[in-house]
Structure formats: structure tokens, C-alpha cells
Design an enzyme around this catalytic site. Structure first.
Site, PDB file in Angstrom:
ATOM      1  N   CYS A   2       0.832  -1.204   0.000  1.00 22.29           N
ATOM      2  CA  CYS A   2       0.000   0.000   0.000  1.00 22.29           C
ATOM      3  C   CYS A   2       0.867   1.255   0.000  1.00 22.29           C
ATOM      4  CB  CYS A   2      -0.949   0.048   1.183  1.00 22.29           C
ATOM      5  SG  CYS A   2      -1.975  -1.400   1.392  1.00 22.29           S
ATOM      6  N   ARG A  27       5.018  -0.373  -4.932  1.00 20.14           N
ATOM      7  CA  ARG A  27       4.718  -1.130  -3.710  1.00 20.14           C
ATOM      8  C   ARG A  27       3.655  -2.204  -3.944  1.00 20.14           C
ATOM      9  NH1 ARG A  27       6.622   1.941   0.806  1.00 20.14           N
ATOM     10  NH2 ARG A  27       5.158   0.971   2.236  1.00 20.14           N
ATOM     11  N   TRP A  75      -3.648  -2.522  -1.260  1.00 17.06           N
ATOM     12  CA  TRP A  75      -3.441  -3.931  -1.576  1.00 17.06           C
ATOM     13  C   TRP A  75      -4.364  -4.709  -0.653  1.00 17.06           C
ATOM     14  CZ3 TRP A  75      -1.342  -8.387   0.829  1.00 17.06           C
ATOM     15  CH2 TRP A  75      -0.929  -9.403  -0.037  1.00 17.06           C
ATOM     16  N   ASN A 101      -2.528   1.889   6.139  1.00 16.21           N
ATOM     17  CA  ASN A 101      -1.728   0.708   5.815  1.00 16.21           C
ATOM     18  C   ASN A 101      -1.655  -0.157   7.057  1.00 16.21           C
ATOM     19  OD1 ASN A 101      -1.218   1.857   3.354  1.00 16.21           O
ATOM     20  ND2 ASN A 101       0.931   2.317   3.747  1.00 16.21           N
ATOM     21  N   GLY A 102      -1.631  -1.478   6.869  1.00 21.65           N
ATOM     22  CA  GLY A 102      -1.517  -2.375   8.011  1.00 21.65           C
ATOM     23  C   GLY A 102      -2.793  -3.178   8.216  1.00 21.65           C
ATOM     24  N   GLU A 487      16.599 -18.451  -6.117  1.00 20.40           N
ATOM     25  CA  GLU A 487      16.296 -17.058  -6.476  1.00 20.40           C
ATOM     26  C   GLU A 487      15.846 -16.950  -7.927  1.00 20.40           C
ATOM     27  OE1 GLU A 487      15.955 -12.859  -6.318  1.00 20.40           O
ATOM     28  OE2 GLU A 487      15.725 -14.491  -4.886  1.00 20.40           O
ATOM     29  N   LYS A 491      12.201 -15.461  -9.137  1.00 23.32           N
ATOM     30  CA  LYS A 491      12.039 -14.353 -10.076  1.00 23.32           C
ATOM     31  C   LYS A 491      11.070 -14.720 -11.183  1.00 23.32           C
ATOM     32  CE  LYS A 491      13.254 -11.543  -8.198  1.00 23.32           C
ATOM     33  NZ  LYS A 491      13.700 -12.017  -6.944  1.00 23.32           N
ATOM     34  N   GLU A 494       7.451 -15.004  -9.851  1.00 19.18           N
ATOM     35  CA  GLU A 494       6.931 -13.708  -9.400  1.00 19.18           C
ATOM     36  C   GLU A 494       6.363 -12.887 -10.549  1.00 19.18           C
ATOM     37  OE1 GLU A 494       9.258 -11.945  -5.555  1.00 19.18           O
ATOM     38  OE2 GLU A 494      10.424 -12.083  -7.395  1.00 19.18           O
ATOM     39  N   HIS A 510      15.791 -37.465  -6.014  1.00 18.61           N
ATOM     40  CA  HIS A 510      14.949 -37.807  -4.875  1.00 18.61           C
ATOM     41  C   HIS A 510      13.532 -37.252  -5.027  1.00 18.61           C
ATOM     42  CE1 HIS A 510      18.241 -39.558  -2.603  1.00 18.61           C
ATOM     43  NE2 HIS A 510      18.982 -38.519  -2.959  1.00 18.61           N
ATOM     44  N   LYS A 609       5.730  -4.573  -2.733  1.00 18.18           N
ATOM     45  CA  LYS A 609       7.171  -4.365  -2.572  1.00 18.18           C
ATOM     46  C   LYS A 609       7.590  -4.480  -1.117  1.00 18.18           C
ATOM     47  CE  LYS A 609      11.286  -3.448  -3.994  1.00 18.18           C
ATOM     48  NZ  LYS A 609      11.983  -4.522  -4.728  1.00 18.18           N
TER      49      LYS A 609
END
Length: 614
Positions: A2, A27, A75, A101-102, A487, A491, A494, A510, A609
Site C-alpha cells: 500500500c 509497492r 493492496w 496501511n496495516g 532465487e 524471479k 513472481e 529424490h 514491494k
């Protein structure tokens, strides 16, 4: 997550607010809105599902006059993305408006009590509960807005950054924070408000970072007033923000993510600046100098982080254990904080966060500190919450990262962890002089080697087009390259929404080997190191099952090149520094696959973000 923007002064507020929201788009959000006190003293709220551009279009025929306003990108947490659930939220009388926010953890109990007292709600959000509570207190106790906010926050459990307008007091904005960042910018007879400094720097370089429990009262022509919920005056230290507009613009690149990938050589030079001497013979970190005793006496080190930062921590673990001979554990911060961890005096906890506001990591820091651990922070955002909560630490100094999918912050974190391991190992005498010098010089050479890899951008773009069909990817690596595989997979999923998994190459047999067929691209990090022959065997196993192999190899490799379907050659470096080079083509490949699929690279769906809630 947010974004909050606010303005009060003598300028037209709407253009400032909209520009600020655009600065905060990185964000992540799903709706946007604005509240303005008009020239006729009306409190107008306009909001819509979608992007800031949709909000602008919606406001085209609305009254957007006024020099006082607050704005928000949401968000979704409580209630689906919609114009009704978007912020700002009115109070029942429409005399108050709030952005937040929160998360208000006890919103359901508060809402039930308010409804029992006749309050009618319009949305499904926890945020509306807070503004209704403030107005209820205002009316019942006949107090001003500040007092009502203070009383309300006594009753609230959760995390918040809030800003409120009152139609009956039109020359004032009240803002408060707890576990969610807020920055106040101070101008000439005007104030600016932001979730971070990016909406503010165009107008002033003087800012106050509000601390947990702070409530700020902004009124033009008056000094900034900062108090707590008990109305005790709080320190409002004015700092000079070190950020320029050029850093938060695209600079000719089509996306922030691509710009930030290409910024990495210069960013890592800046990260090392003043820490590695020009001769490449010594690493100096002030934190190691100032807190030598606490660090060298550590019985163990625990790294807490989330997402990309957790992957950097896995690399840091290997660096510290190899060079310092201290046992290191790497924990997801979200799990660490809830499992009653065994941690205490004699432990060093390293908290890694790009934003410095990651809620789970911040909570893990507070828990470890309460138990007596020494806390070392590694962050990018100067003045953010985690650096303020830690005993010491190091900034990565890679500049603002706007793209939601982290790139330069990851390599910056790995660089700082490498310097920390070198500096601490040298002080402890656990790394040989020759190895120390070799790694320091190798680290200094990394920016130029990344430039070499970036020259492969067009080729990687062409290669990526052939893999947009894929529904699944597998990434394999060993040793220092295993976290790079994790990583790389992160990426890709995402920003392209292709399912991808990273594995240690030896673990392929395995389980994951069952997935391999002619439709499964497998990315293998297969540079020349001690485990080269082992990884070669893994590639042969993949090819025997008709898997398609994209191999990252050392320049001049003529063995794997004959087996793999696609080869990306990387410049040679020390094995422990390979993650800084090998991650670059994986960032580029994820970027180009996502672009080919027409995805929103900088603002992928459902992601934010700065994750400032659990």
C-alpha cells in the site's frame, strides 16, 4: 505494501497526491483513492478499483480543488479489491476520511460493538472500523480529532500507518504509525506525507521519520507537532533525505526492473565504496570495528529474512561459516517469530530486509532482542524501522528499488554479507591472508564481470521467447549456486506466473526427476568448480529423459556445451562469488519471459514491494 501520500499547504493538492501515488506504484496495489477538502470546505472522496491512471480518469469531471488532501493505493487484505473497499474511507457522517496501511487485528470485535451502538458500515474493511471508532469517540466524548485518535488507538490491536482529515478542521492532517512506516516532509508553510520519501523528495529534502507510537499533527504555519497516545510530546528529529528524482525514474528503460538489473555494476561499486580500499587489500565495516567483541564472541549466528532476502541469507551462511567458522542458521522470519526459538545472550541475529519494514522480520528482531541476542541489520532503506531497531548493521546502498521483484537489492545483500564475512574472518584470524586478499580482489572485480554478462541481454531475450510456452521450470544448483537456483525460480514465478522450483542438483533424483520430460525446461548452474563433475552427471540424467537444459557455464566450457540445449557463458570468478554473476542472466531471463507473455513486470499481481503485514 500500500502507499500513503498526503499534502497540506497552499498549493493545489490533487496533482501532488496523484504524482505521489505514481511514485509509490512499485509497492503493489489493486485500487486507488483520494480525499480532498475543497475550496468550499467539502470533504470529497474519490476512489476506484484499478490503477492510479484509472483514478485520474475517474476524477476528470469531479471537484478536485483544495490544498489539503490524502491519497492511497490499496493492496487488499480485508474485503475484495473494489471501489467500495478502496481507501479513503468516510466516517458515517462523512465528516472524517481515513487512509490506512496495516491490519487492525481486533477489527471484528470493535465493529460489533459499534454496530450495537447504531453505527452503519459501508465496506468490508478493517480500516473503516477505525474511522468509525474515531468519530464515535469524537461525538460521545465531545473531543477534538487528535484526542479521539489517541483514545481510539488505545483500543486498537494491530499494525497501522494512518492519516485522517476532518471537514470541521480543514487546515489539519493527523497521522499515526505503529509497525508501518510514515515519513513527514517539511516545506515552507506546508507538509508532505508518504509511506517513504519517494513522493516527497521533489518538494523538500527535510523529513521526519515517525517512530512507533508517534502521532503527527500537521498544520500550515505551525511547527510539526509529534505526540504519543498519552499526549506526551515526542522527539521529531529532522533529517536530510538522500534521494534524487533521477533514481526513481525509468531513465529510458521500458521497466524499472530492467533498469535496476542494469544498474547493478554501479550499485555494487557504491555498496563497496569506502569499505574496500583502492588497493583491494582490506575490508572495513564500521559495525565490525565498533562491535568487535559482540561479533567475535558469537556462539552462533541466526539469519532471519523473507523471500529474496532469505536466499541472500543462504549464501551469507556459507560465506560466514567458511571464513569465520561460526555456525550459522538461516530462518524464515515468519516461522522464527512463532516457534518459541532457542535464542539468547551470545547469539548474533542478522536481519535482512530491502525495505527495512518487513513486518515478520521486524517482529523477529524484536523477539530476539527481548531474549538478549545482539542484532545486526542489513537493509537498503535508510531510516527505516529495522535499522532503528537493531544494535548495529550495514546499509547496502544500492538506491531505491522500484520493481517489486528484487534484483539489485539481492546482489547488494550478498555483497554486504561477503564483506561482513571477510571483515569478521580477518579480525578472528579464521581466514588465511592469501584467501582474504583473493576474495577481496575478486569482489572488487565483480562489477566489471556483471557488465560482461549484461552484454548477453539480447541473446537472453531471444532465448527467452522460446520458453514462454512452458508451464513449469526446474532450477538446479549446488553449493553456492543452490540459493541462486532458488532465487532464479522465484524471479520467474513472481513476474511471469510460470510455476518454477529451485533444488539442490543432487536432490533431483529424490523426487523432481519424475517431472522431467520434453516439455520441462531445466536451468542448471554448471560453472567450473569442485562440484562440476557432479552437476555434469545431473545434466546427463536430465537429457536421458528428454528434458530441455539451459546451462550457465564458465567461459570456454566445451563439455556441457555439447549436452545442453542452450548455453550462457559466464566470466570466471571465485566459486564463493559466483552467485553475484550467475544471478544476472536468471534475472534477465525471468524479465524477458514475462515481457513476452505480456505481464506487468514492475507490478506483478498479488505482490507488494514492502510487506508490512503478516
Amino acid at each position: 505494501m500500500c502507499g500513503i501520500v498526503g499534502y497540506i499547504g497552499n498549493r493545489e493538492a490533487f496533482p501532488i497526491l496523484v504524482k505521489g501515488l505514481k511514485r509509490l506504484e512499485y509497492r503493489g496495489y489493486d485500487s486507488a483513492g483520494v480525499a480532498l477538502i475543497s475550496e468550499g470546505n467539502n470533504l470529497n472522496v474519490y476512489k476506484t478499483k484499478g490503477k492510479v491512471a484509472d483514478l485520474e480518469a475517474y476524477c476528470a469531471d469531479k471537484d478536485i480543488t483544495g490544498s489539503v488532501g490524502i491519497a492511497h493505493t490499496r493492496w487488499a487484505t480485508h474485503g475484495e479489491p473494489s471501489s467500495v473497499n478502496a481507501h479513503p474511507h468516510y466516517s458515517e457522517s462523512k465528516n472524517l476520511a481515513i487512509i490506512h496501511n496495516g491490519i487492525i487485528e481486533n477489527y471484528a470485535d470493535l465493529k460489533k460493538k459499534l454496530q450495537e451502538n447504531g453505527v452503519v458500515f459501508r465496506s468490508d474493511t478493517d480500516t473503516e472500523v477505525l474511522v468509525q471508532l474515531v468519530e464515535y469517540i469524537q461525538n460521545k466524548k465531545e473531543v477534538d480529532l487528535l484526542t479521539a485518535v489517541q483514545v481510539a488507538l488505545h483500543q486498537v490491536i494491530g499494525a497501522y500507518a494512518v492519516a485522517l482529515l476532518d471537514k470541521n478542521n480543514p487546515r489539519q492532517i493527523i497521522a499515526a504509525r505503529k509497525q508501518s512506516p510514515l515519513v513527514v516532509g517539511i516545506g515552507e508553510n506546508e507538509f508532505f506525507l508518504g509511506s517513504d520519501a519517494s513522493p516527497i523528495v521533489e518538494y523538500t529534502d527535510k523529513v521526519v521519520y515517525l517512530e512507533d507510537g508517534n502521532i503527527a499533527v500537521m498544520a500550515p504555519g505551525e511547527e510539526l507537532k509529534v505526540v504519543d497516545v498519552f499526549n506526551e510530546k515526542q522527539n521529531a528529529e529532522v533529517k536530510k533525505v538522500n534521494l534524487n528524482l533521477g533514481q526513481i525514474e525509468k531513465g529510458g528503460y521500458p521497466h524499472f526492473m530492467l533498469k535496476e538489473i542494469f544498474e547493478q555494476p554501479e550499485c555494487l561499486k557504491t555498496c563497496m565504496l569506502g569499505r574496500i580500499n583502492s588497493e583491494g587489500s582490506h575490508v572495513t565495516l564500521s559495525a565490525v570495528l565498533d562491535y568487535r567483541k559482540q561479533l567475535i564472541s558469537a556462539k552462533r549466528i541466526i539469519i532471519v529474512a523473507c523471500g529474496t532476502s532469505w536466499h541472500a541469507g543462504l549464501i551469507g551462511k556459507q560465506m560466514i561459516e567458511n571464513l569465520c567458522r561460526i555456525p550459522v542458521e538461516v530462518e524464515y522470519a515468519s516461522e522464527f517469530r512463532y516457534r518459541n526459538p532457542v535464542v539468547g545472550t551470545g547469539d548474533v541475529v542478522i536481519a535482512i530486509s530491502q525495505s527495512g519494514e518487513t513486518a515478520d522480520t521486524l517482529a523477529a528482531v524484536k523477539l530476539a532482542k527481548e531474549k538478549g541476542a545482539f542484532i545486526y541489520g542489513i537493509c537498503n532503506a535508510v531510516g527505516s524501522s529495522i535499522p532503528r531497531a537493531t544494535d548495529t548493521g550495514s546499509y547496502i546502498h544500492v538506491g531505491p528499488e522500484i520493481g517489486v521483484a528484487s534484483t539489485k537489492a539481492f546482489t547488494g545483500q550478498v555483497t554486504v554479507l561477503t564483506m561482513l564475512a571477510l571483515a569478521l574472518g580477518n579480525v578472528m584470524g579464521t581466514v588465511s591472508h592469501d584467501d582474504y586478499i583473493s576474495i577481496v580482489k575478486g569482489l572488487q572485480a565483480i562489477p566489471d564481470k556483471i557488465r560482461e554478462v549484461l552484454k548477453l541481454n539480447e541473446r537472453i531475450a531471444d532465448l527467452s521467447r522460446t520458453f514462454t510456452y512452458a508451464r513449469n521450470f526446474l532450477y538446479l544448483g549446488r553449493g553456492f549456486s543452490y540459493p541462486v537456483a532458488l532465487e532464479g525460480a522465484l524471479k520467474l514465478k513472481e513476474i511471469s506466473y510460470i510455476h518454477a522450483e529451485g533444488y539442490p542438483a543432487a536432490e533431483m533424483k529424490h523426487g523432481p526427476i519424475a517431472l522431467i520430460d520434453s516439455d520441462m525446461p531445466v536451468v542448471v548452474i554448471a560453472t567450473h568448480n569442485d562440484l562440476y563433475e557432479k552437476v555434469l552427471s545431473n545434466i546427463q540424467e536430465i537429457k536421458a529423459r528428454k528434458g530441455r537444459v539451459i546451462a550457465l557455464v564458465s567461459k570456454g566450457d566445451d563439455t556441457i556445451s555439447k549436452l545442453a540445449d542452450e548455453v550462457i557463458e559466464l566470466p570466471d570468478t571465485l566459486e564463493c562469488l559466483e552467485p553475484l554473476i550467475a544471478t544476472i542472466p536468471l534475472q534477465l531471463m525471468a524479465y524477458h519471459v514475462a515481457v513476452c507473455k505480456g505481464k506487468d513486470v514492475d507490478q506483478p499481481r498479488n505482490l507488494a514491494k514492502s510487506v508490512t503485514v503478516e
